[in-house]
Enzyme design. Structure first.
Site, PDB file in Angstrom:
ATOM      1  N   LYS A  53       0.821  -1.299  -0.077  1.00 17.93           N
ATOM      2  CA  LYS A  53      -0.215   0.083   0.120  1.00 17.93           C
ATOM      3  C   LYS A  53       0.998   1.229   0.092  1.00 17.93           C
ATOM      4  O   LYS A  53       0.609   2.207  -0.528  1.00 17.93           O
ATOM      5  CB  LYS A  53      -0.971  -0.055   1.160  1.00 17.93           C
ATOM      6  CG  LYS A  53      -2.054  -0.933   1.061  1.00 17.93           C
ATOM      7  CD  LYS A  53      -2.655  -1.288   2.529  1.00 17.93           C
ATOM      8  CE  LYS A  53      -3.773  -2.470   2.164  1.00 17.93           C
ATOM      9  NZ  LYS A  53      -4.400  -2.800   3.454  1.00 17.93           N
ATOM     10  N   GLN A  97      -5.237  -1.705   9.525  1.00 12.35           N
ATOM     11  CA  GLN A  97      -4.957  -3.142   9.041  1.00 12.35           C
ATOM     12  C   GLN A  97      -5.556  -4.076   9.916  1.00 12.35           C
ATOM     13  O   GLN A  97      -5.262  -4.161  11.031  1.00 12.35           O
ATOM     14  CB  GLN A  97      -3.584  -3.132   8.695  1.00 12.35           C
ATOM     15  CG  GLN A  97      -3.076  -4.258   7.912  1.00 12.35           C
ATOM     16  CD  GLN A  97      -3.588  -4.743   6.308  1.00 12.35           C
ATOM     17  OE1 GLN A  97      -3.608  -3.416   5.921  1.00 12.35           O
ATOM     18  NE2 GLN A  97      -4.097  -5.680   6.108  1.00 12.35           N
ATOM     19  N   ASP A 120     -11.775   1.926   3.628  1.00 11.03           N
ATOM     20  CA  ASP A 120     -11.932   0.704   3.422  1.00 11.03           C
ATOM     21  C   ASP A 120     -13.516   0.664   3.307  1.00 11.03           C
ATOM     22  O   ASP A 120     -13.906  -0.781   2.916  1.00 11.03           O
ATOM     23  CB  ASP A 120     -11.557  -0.129   4.669  1.00 11.03           C
ATOM     24  CG  ASP A 120     -10.219  -0.779   4.589  1.00 11.03           C
ATOM     25  OD1 ASP A 120      -9.948  -1.419   3.690  1.00 11.03           O
ATOM     26  OD2 ASP A 120      -9.523  -0.663   5.362  1.00 11.03           O
TER      27      ASP A 120
HETATM   28  N1  GUN Z   1      -6.949  -7.074   5.947  1.00 12.90           N
HETATM   29  C1  GUN Z   1      -6.765  -7.951   4.892  1.00 12.90           C
HETATM   30  N2  GUN Z   1      -7.733  -7.214   4.033  1.00 12.90           N
HETATM   31  C2  GUN Z   1      -7.895  -5.979   4.317  1.00 12.90           C
HETATM   32  C3  GUN Z   1      -8.463  -4.792   3.680  1.00 12.90           C
HETATM   33  O1  GUN Z   1      -8.979  -4.855   2.705  1.00 12.90           O
HETATM   34  N3  GUN Z   1      -8.490  -3.710   4.639  1.00 12.90           N
HETATM   35  C4  GUN Z   1      -8.008  -3.890   5.980  1.00 12.90           C
HETATM   36  N4  GUN Z   1      -8.004  -2.804   6.643  1.00 12.90           N
HETATM   37  N5  GUN Z   1      -7.411  -4.747   6.354  1.00 12.90           N
HETATM   38  C5  GUN Z   1      -7.424  -5.914   5.780  1.00 12.90           C
END
Ligand code: GUN
Length: 283
Positions: A53, A97, A120
């Site tokens: 990211k 996350q 998200d």
């Molecule tokens: N952990 C696995 N996939 C994701 C996601 O799309 N967003 C977040 N915040 N955590 C994750």
């Protein structure tokens, strides 16, 4: 032979589109879009995702900050961090996350994020918007999957869509996005009976379970589009939820792992960050 759904190349195109948009927006508003990621603990998969990211943000000229906390961080401290980020006008997107350690109430933490900075699309308000048919801040993985289907002109309207998995992050929002596009949607899960037969009805089959190679050709209607969200490490190798070699000769379209859904998740995160930015700066 199925057509390979090349998420990697598509994501590259989306990322360069985002970069162009960022440059135009910065010229106009003189403010750089800024995503802040909160990462708790040392889970290797989460570390890898967050590094991906950060890299994607940098390449798209989006500022990214990662706040790293040890596994034993208290819930109160985490909530305080989110309160500060909500107040900070220079931050346009907030991503916590997941998963978080067991002693932390994940729902409470997510719900603390201001819905307007919720890149998200996990907060209750944004989930409600998705259910109502407004999917501008929908979760990144399912939204990226819709982008893949659109890029390959795979029609959703009126089609049988089967989603295997009912997680908050993928399965449930995926079902709503497909429904919003007039698909006929069925969600399967661990209690579903005769899952192969149900899956075999699908024109579009999305598998998001996290169990390596659980879907073989007995789940797949000839010509179906098969979307594999799973990533597991088996003997040091990345494996999807779909047994690719067995399913590929039957399917009409299929995503590889890696190089299918994963890269589109990150590209969609960048798009969602721009959506938040535009709302905040009034662009
Ligand atoms: N952990 C696995 N996939 C994701 C996601 O799309 N967003 C977040 N915040 N955590 C994750």
């Amino acid at each position: 032979m199925a057509t390979l759904l090349d998420g990697k190349t598509l994501a590259k195109n989306v990322r360069s589109e985002v970069k162009e948009r960022v440059m135009t927006l910065m010229e106009k508003h003189d403010v750089q879009p800024h995503l802040t990621v909160v990462l708790v603990g040392g889970d290797p998969a989460s570390q890898t995702y967050v590094r991906g990211k950060e890299r994607a943000c940098k390449n798209a000229h989006i500022k990214s900050t990662v706040i790293r906390k040890d596994n034993d961080v208290s819930e109160d401290e985490l909530l305080g961090i989110i309160d500060d980020l909500n107040e900070d006008d220079s931050v346009h997107g907030i991503l916590v996350q997941l998963p978080l350690p067991d002693h932390i109430n994940e729902e409470r933490v997510i719900e603390r994020i201001s819905p307007k900075k919720d890149v998200d699309g996990f907060t209750a308000i944004n989930v409600a918007h998705l259910m109502a048919g407004d999917d501008t801040l929908a979760p990144c993985t399912p939204k990226g999957i819709i982008r893949i289907l659109d890029a390959y002109d795979i029609d959703i309207e009126g089609k049988e869509c089967v989603v295997i998995g009912r997680s908050q992050i993928v399965g449930k929002p995926m079902a709503h996005l497909l429904l919003n596009r007039n698909g006929t949607v069925t969600v399967c899960h661990s209690r579903t009976k005769q899952i192969e037969q149900v899956a075999k009805r699908a024109d579009i089959l999305v598998v998001a379970v996290g169990r390596a190679h659980m879907v073989d050709e007995s789940f797949v209607k000839p010509g179906a589009a098969v979307i594999d969200v799973g990533i597991s490490k088996v003997d040091g190798k990345l494996r999807g939820d779909v047994a690719f070699d067995e399913v590929e000769p039957v399917a009409g379209y299929i995503t590889p792992v890696p190089g299918g859904v994963g890269p589109m998740t990150i590209a969609t995160l960048l798009e969602n960050t721009i959506t938040c930015y535009k709302r905040i700066v009034g662009a």
